[in-house]
Design a protein around this motif. Structure first.
Motif, PDB file in Angstrom:
ATOM      1  N   ALA A  57       8.866   5.478  -2.877  1.00  0.00           N
ATOM      2  CA  ALA A  57       8.429   5.350  -4.265  1.00  0.00           C
ATOM      3  C   ALA A  57       8.708   6.626  -5.026  1.00  0.00           C
ATOM      4  O   ALA A  57       8.356   7.713  -4.569  1.00  0.00           O
ATOM      5  CB  ALA A  57       6.941   5.025  -4.311  1.00  0.00           C
ATOM      6  N   GLY A  58       9.318   6.488  -6.184  1.00  0.00           N
ATOM      7  CA  GLY A  58       9.555   7.644  -7.036  1.00  0.00           C
ATOM      8  C   GLY A  58       8.508   7.736  -8.123  1.00  0.00           C
ATOM      9  O   GLY A  58       7.638   6.888  -8.260  1.00  0.00           O
ATOM     10  N   GLY A  59       8.562   8.785  -8.908  1.00  0.00           N
ATOM     11  CA  GLY A  59       7.658   8.948 -10.046  1.00  0.00           C
ATOM     12  C   GLY A  59       6.255   9.316  -9.603  1.00  0.00           C
ATOM     13  O   GLY A  59       6.047  10.043  -8.626  1.00  0.00           O
ATOM     14  N   GLU A  60       5.265   8.780 -10.322  1.00  0.00           N
ATOM     15  CA  GLU A  60       3.871   9.128 -10.088  1.00  0.00           C
ATOM     16  C   GLU A  60       3.427   8.719  -8.691  1.00  0.00           C
ATOM     17  O   GLU A  60       3.772   7.644  -8.187  1.00  0.00           O
ATOM     18  CB  GLU A  60       2.981   8.436 -11.124  1.00  0.00           C
ATOM     19  CG  GLU A  60       1.522   8.804 -11.017  1.00  0.00           C
ATOM     20  CD  GLU A  60       0.675   8.079 -12.056  1.00  0.00           C
ATOM     21  OE1 GLU A  60      -0.550   8.247 -12.043  1.00  0.00           O
ATOM     22  OE2 GLU A  60       1.269   7.349 -12.874  1.00  0.00           O
ATOM     23  N   VAL A  61       2.667   9.584  -8.034  1.00  0.00           N
ATOM     24  CA  VAL A  61       2.144   9.300  -6.701  1.00  0.00           C
ATOM     25  C   VAL A  61       0.802   8.594  -6.834  1.00  0.00           C
ATOM     26  O   VAL A  61      -0.125   9.109  -7.450  1.00  0.00           O
ATOM     27  CB  VAL A  61       1.988  10.595  -5.880  1.00  0.00           C
ATOM     28  CG1 VAL A  61       1.366  10.279  -4.522  1.00  0.00           C
ATOM     29  CG2 VAL A  61       3.339  11.274  -5.700  1.00  0.00           C
ATOM     30  N   HIS A 104       0.841  -1.185   0.000  1.00  0.00           N
ATOM     31  CA  HIS A 104       0.000   0.000   0.000  1.00  0.00           C
ATOM     32  C   HIS A 104       0.882   1.242   0.000  1.00  0.00           C
ATOM     33  O   HIS A 104       1.918   1.285   0.673  1.00  0.00           O
ATOM     34  CB  HIS A 104      -0.923   0.020   1.221  1.00  0.00           C
ATOM     35  CG  HIS A 104      -2.107  -0.885   1.073  1.00  0.00           C
ATOM     36  ND1 HIS A 104      -2.031  -2.241   1.292  1.00  0.00           N
ATOM     37  CD2 HIS A 104      -3.392  -0.631   0.715  1.00  0.00           C
ATOM     38  CE1 HIS A 104      -3.230  -2.785   1.090  1.00  0.00           C
ATOM     39  NE2 HIS A 104      -4.069  -1.828   0.733  1.00  0.00           N
ATOM     40  N   ALA A 105       0.447   2.235  -0.732  1.00  0.00           N
ATOM     41  CA  ALA A 105       1.149   3.515  -0.751  1.00  0.00           C
ATOM     42  C   ALA A 105       0.664   4.342   0.434  1.00  0.00           C
ATOM     43  O   ALA A 105      -0.540   4.573   0.593  1.00  0.00           O
ATOM     44  CB  ALA A 105       0.879   4.244  -2.061  1.00  0.00           C
ATOM     45  N   ARG A 106       1.626   4.766   1.244  1.00  0.00           N
ATOM     46  CA  ARG A 106       1.295   5.609   2.390  1.00  0.00           C
ATOM     47  C   ARG A 106       2.387   6.647   2.566  1.00  0.00           C
ATOM     48  O   ARG A 106       3.563   6.301   2.703  1.00  0.00           O
ATOM     49  CB  ARG A 106       1.180   4.770   3.678  1.00  0.00           C
ATOM     50  CG  ARG A 106       0.017   3.801   3.699  1.00  0.00           C
ATOM     51  CD  ARG A 106      -0.175   3.188   5.087  1.00  0.00           C
ATOM     52  NE  ARG A 106      -1.310   2.266   5.125  1.00  0.00           N
ATOM     53  CZ  ARG A 106      -1.197   0.956   4.995  1.00  0.00           C
ATOM     54  NH1 ARG A 106      -0.019   0.412   4.815  1.00  0.00           N
ATOM     55  NH2 ARG A 106      -2.264   0.189   5.035  1.00  0.00           N
ATOM     56  N   ASP A 107       1.967   7.911   2.559  1.00  0.00           N
ATOM     57  CA  ASP A 107       2.900   9.017   2.804  1.00  0.00           C
ATOM     58  C   ASP A 107       4.099   8.977   1.866  1.00  0.00           C
ATOM     59  O   ASP A 107       5.241   9.216   2.282  1.00  0.00           O
ATOM     60  CB  ASP A 107       3.383   8.996   4.267  1.00  0.00           C
ATOM     61  CG  ASP A 107       2.228   9.081   5.246  1.00  0.00           C
ATOM     62  OD1 ASP A 107       1.268   9.812   4.952  1.00  0.00           O
ATOM     63  OD2 ASP A 107       2.297   8.407   6.290  1.00  0.00           O
ATOM     64  N   GLY A 108       3.858   8.639   0.608  1.00  0.00           N
ATOM     65  CA  GLY A 108       4.944   8.627  -0.365  1.00  0.00           C
ATOM     66  C   GLY A 108       5.827   7.400  -0.296  1.00  0.00           C
ATOM     67  O   GLY A 108       6.840   7.327  -0.995  1.00  0.00           O
ATOM     68  N   LEU A 109       5.473   6.425   0.557  1.00  0.00           N
ATOM     69  CA  LEU A 109       6.255   5.198   0.686  1.00  0.00           C
ATOM     70  C   LEU A 109       5.390   4.001   0.309  1.00  0.00           C
ATOM     71  O   LEU A 109       4.158   4.028   0.431  1.00  0.00           O
ATOM     72  CB  LEU A 109       6.760   5.014   2.114  1.00  0.00           C
ATOM     73  CG  LEU A 109       7.700   6.080   2.676  1.00  0.00           C
ATOM     74  CD1 LEU A 109       7.984   5.777   4.137  1.00  0.00           C
ATOM     75  CD2 LEU A 109       8.994   6.147   1.877  1.00  0.00           C
ATOM     76  N   LEU A 110       6.043   2.924  -0.125  1.00  0.00           N
ATOM     77  CA  LEU A 110       5.349   1.659  -0.318  1.00  0.00           C
ATOM     78  C   LEU A 110       5.531   0.844   0.949  1.00  0.00           C
ATOM     79  O   LEU A 110       6.655   0.515   1.337  1.00  0.00           O
ATOM     80  CB  LEU A 110       5.906   0.890  -1.502  1.00  0.00           C
ATOM     81  CG  LEU A 110       5.301  -0.512  -1.662  1.00  0.00           C
ATOM     82  CD1 LEU A 110       3.889  -0.430  -2.204  1.00  0.00           C
ATOM     83  CD2 LEU A 110       6.143  -1.390  -2.554  1.00  0.00           C
ATOM     84  N   PRO A 129      -3.733   0.107  -2.952  1.00  0.00           N
ATOM     85  CA  PRO A 129      -2.890  -1.020  -3.353  1.00  0.00           C
ATOM     86  C   PRO A 129      -2.053  -0.663  -4.584  1.00  0.00           C
ATOM     87  O   PRO A 129      -2.588  -0.212  -5.595  1.00  0.00           O
ATOM     88  CB  PRO A 129      -3.902  -2.120  -3.689  1.00  0.00           C
ATOM     89  CG  PRO A 129      -5.157  -1.725  -2.994  1.00  0.00           C
ATOM     90  CD  PRO A 129      -5.176  -0.225  -2.982  1.00  0.00           C
ATOM     91  N   VAL A 130      -0.746  -0.842  -4.476  1.00  0.00           N
ATOM     92  CA  VAL A 130       0.161  -0.524  -5.582  1.00  0.00           C
ATOM     93  C   VAL A 130       1.219  -1.613  -5.676  1.00  0.00           C
ATOM     94  O   VAL A 130       1.341  -2.478  -4.810  1.00  0.00           O
ATOM     95  CB  VAL A 130       0.848   0.850  -5.396  1.00  0.00           C
ATOM     96  CG1 VAL A 130      -0.168   1.975  -5.420  1.00  0.00           C
ATOM     97  CG2 VAL A 130       1.666   0.877  -4.114  1.00  0.00           C
ATOM     98  N   ALA A 131       1.983  -1.558  -6.756  1.00  0.00           N
ATOM     99  CA  ALA A 131       3.121  -2.457  -6.932  1.00  0.00           C
ATOM    100  C   ALA A 131       4.295  -1.648  -7.447  1.00  0.00           C
ATOM    101  O   ALA A 131       4.121  -0.709  -8.224  1.00  0.00           O
ATOM    102  CB  ALA A 131       2.782  -3.580  -7.898  1.00  0.00           C
ATOM    103  N   LEU A 132       5.469  -1.994  -6.992  1.00  0.00           N
ATOM    104  CA  LEU A 132       6.696  -1.376  -7.465  1.00  0.00           C
ATOM    105  C   LEU A 132       7.490  -2.420  -8.235  1.00  0.00           C
ATOM    106  O   LEU A 132       7.654  -3.548  -7.789  1.00  0.00           O
ATOM    107  CB  LEU A 132       7.521  -0.832  -6.297  1.00  0.00           C
ATOM    108  CG  LEU A 132       7.025   0.507  -5.742  1.00  0.00           C
ATOM    109  CD1 LEU A 132       7.596   0.757  -4.368  1.00  0.00           C
ATOM    110  CD2 LEU A 132       7.402   1.631  -6.681  1.00  0.00           C
ATOM    111  N   VAL A 133       7.956  -2.035  -9.414  1.00  0.00           N
ATOM    112  CA  VAL A 133       8.576  -2.965 -10.350  1.00  0.00           C
ATOM    113  C   VAL A 133      10.016  -2.553 -10.620  1.00  0.00           C
ATOM    114  O   VAL A 133      10.289  -1.375 -10.874  1.00  0.00           O
ATOM    115  CB  VAL A 133       7.797  -2.984 -11.686  1.00  0.00           C
ATOM    116  CG1 VAL A 133       8.424  -3.956 -12.669  1.00  0.00           C
ATOM    117  CG2 VAL A 133       6.336  -3.325 -11.440  1.00  0.00           C
ATOM    118  N   SER A 135      15.136   3.898  -0.194  1.00  0.00           N
ATOM    119  CA  SER A 135      14.863   2.833   0.738  1.00  0.00           C
ATOM    120  C   SER A 135      14.613   3.375   2.138  1.00  0.00           C
ATOM    121  O   SER A 135      15.141   4.369   2.527  1.00  0.00           O
ATOM    122  CB  SER A 135      16.026   1.877   0.728  1.00  0.00           C
ATOM    123  OG  SER A 135      16.327   1.435   1.993  1.00  0.00           O
ATOM    124  N   ALA A 136      13.730   2.722   2.836  1.00  0.00           N
ATOM    125  CA  ALA A 136      13.540   3.046   4.248  1.00  0.00           C
ATOM    126  C   ALA A 136      13.364   1.726   4.971  1.00  0.00           C
ATOM    127  O   ALA A 136      12.348   1.097   4.853  1.00  0.00           O
ATOM    128  CB  ALA A 136      12.315   3.927   4.425  1.00  0.00           C
TER     129      ALA A 136
END
Length: 381
Positions: free
Chosen positions: A271-275, A256-262, A279-283, A379-380
């Motif tokens: 996460a960079g790029g589009e906000v 899940h995307a929360r506060d600019g993080l996955l 539910p999201v996926a990072l590739v 990364s966090a």
């Protein structure tokens, strides 16, 4: 038969489908559902997708071999959706060659010209030119049974272009060939496209083939088009989870995307790029992953255990399991000698922020069946 290089765009026809649909009797859903696609004159367009995605049905409707349930097919400015196949002036190449076994290669190539009542001298000239184009000028007197599979497919190509069609439709023409011969004929098809300058519409389920040949690719899924773009656009900036995982190898994190993080539930990745939200996926592609501590303090960093190392000549595939239970893979070695890695070894894996692509997720992330690794931006941990 060669196109005038200054006028290549005039040699082919523009093809456009508008709200194109096909529903088979008794089917529970459309085989092709509201497909809108524009193929520019002289373009090499590939229709790519898994079995049952609608790509071949779309090609067959363009060719006239399947009736259209709804929508339009424009060839240039003319709607050909109800025009018989033989009046569309389109060349077609099939996977099974469809050569007449009792005819020589030259007679097979001549067949469409004889059907069009072209004169004998003109037939002889065009057949010789077409066979030379596919580099079979010395094999015109041979029967198909005397030719290899690759040579038979080149005869089929010559037959499809000998009458100077406005576009060439190719339905998985290399699917029956072995890998080395298939790659050789890919180069032949690319050369033919450049020399003829006509529109090519190519159907395949082979992602590498699509990337190697196409000006643009239309990715099909469940009867509709998921995304259209150049090979680089689709590979580097997939618009959906499906495109990211179908076209080439991918590492995918779901969460899940929360506060600019996955938030994956076991780690957080910037996460960079589009906000996006929800539910999201990072590739991230396997070649973007690196082993060892990063020089960039903003890179994503995860700990992992090596589960397998597969040597593939120009590169090696390193399969890993990340500490959160996500499986992933790294591709390295193409740029030079790689450090030794052994099964069971504990490693750090990192990737730069710009390597990650954020796409909408498909359903809720599963704790029992975690997705393959994904690639975001910073990364966090």
């Amino acid at each position: 038969m060669k196109a005038d290089r200054a006028g290549d765009q005039r040699a082919g026809a523009r093809i456009e489908t508008r709200a194109l649909s096909k529903v088979y009797r008794g089917a529970t859903r459309p085989a092709v559902d509201d497909v809108a696609l524009t193929i520019e004159a002289g373009e090499f367009m590939t229709l790519l997708g898994p079995s049952g995605s609608g790509k071949t049905t779309t090609l067959n409707m363009i060719a006239g071999f399947e009736d259209v349930t709804a929508g339009q097919i424009l060839l240039g400015d003319a709607d050909i959706a109800r025009v018989p196949p033989h009046r569309r002036n389109l060349g077609v190449v099939f996977q099974n060659y469809a050569l007449f076994p009792h005819m020589t290669a030259a007679d097979n190539v001549a067949f469409p010209l004889k059907q069009r009542k072209v004169g004998k001298r003109e037939i002889a000239r065009r057949v010789a030119e077409a066979l030379d184009l596919v580099r079979l000028g010395e094999h015109g007197s041979r029967l198909p049974s005397q030719l290899s599979g690759g040579q038979q497919q080149r005869v089929a190509l010559a037959r499809a272009v000998v009458f100077e069609p406005r576009a060439l439709l190719l339905d998985e023409p290399l699917g029956a060939l072995d890998k080395k011969l298939r790659e050789s004929l890919q180069l032949e098809i690319a050369r033919l496209h450049k020399e003829l300058g006509i529109t090519f519409v190519f159907v395949t389920h082979d992602q590498e083939e699509a990337l190697a040949l196409s000006d643009r690719i239309a990715v099909f899924r469940d009867g509709h088009i998921e995304q259209v773009g150049t090979p680089a656009e689709l590979y580097e900036k997939p618009a959906s989870h499906f495109v990211a995982t179908f076209l080439g190898d991918s590492n995918v994190f779901s969460g899940h995307a929360r506060d600019g993080l996955l938030d994956t539930g076991w780690c957080r990745l910037r996460a960079g790029g589009e906000v996006l939200t929800g539910p999201v996926a990072l590739v991230v592609r396997p070649e973007s992953l690196r082993i060892g501590p990063p020089a960039d303090p903003g890179a994503n960093v995860l700990s992992a255990t090596v589960t397998d190392v597969i040597y593939q000549g120009a590169f090696r595939r390193i399969l890993v399991e990340f500490d959160g239970g996500f499986g992933g893979q790294i591709r390295d070695g193409a740029a030079g000698p790689a450090a030794p890695v052994t099964i069971g070894q504990r490693i750090e894996v990192h990737w730069p922020a710009e390597a990650g692509v954020l796409v909408p997720g498909e359903g809720e992330p599963s704790e029992t069946e975690p997705p393959v690794l994904t690639s975001p931006a910073g990364s966090a941990r």
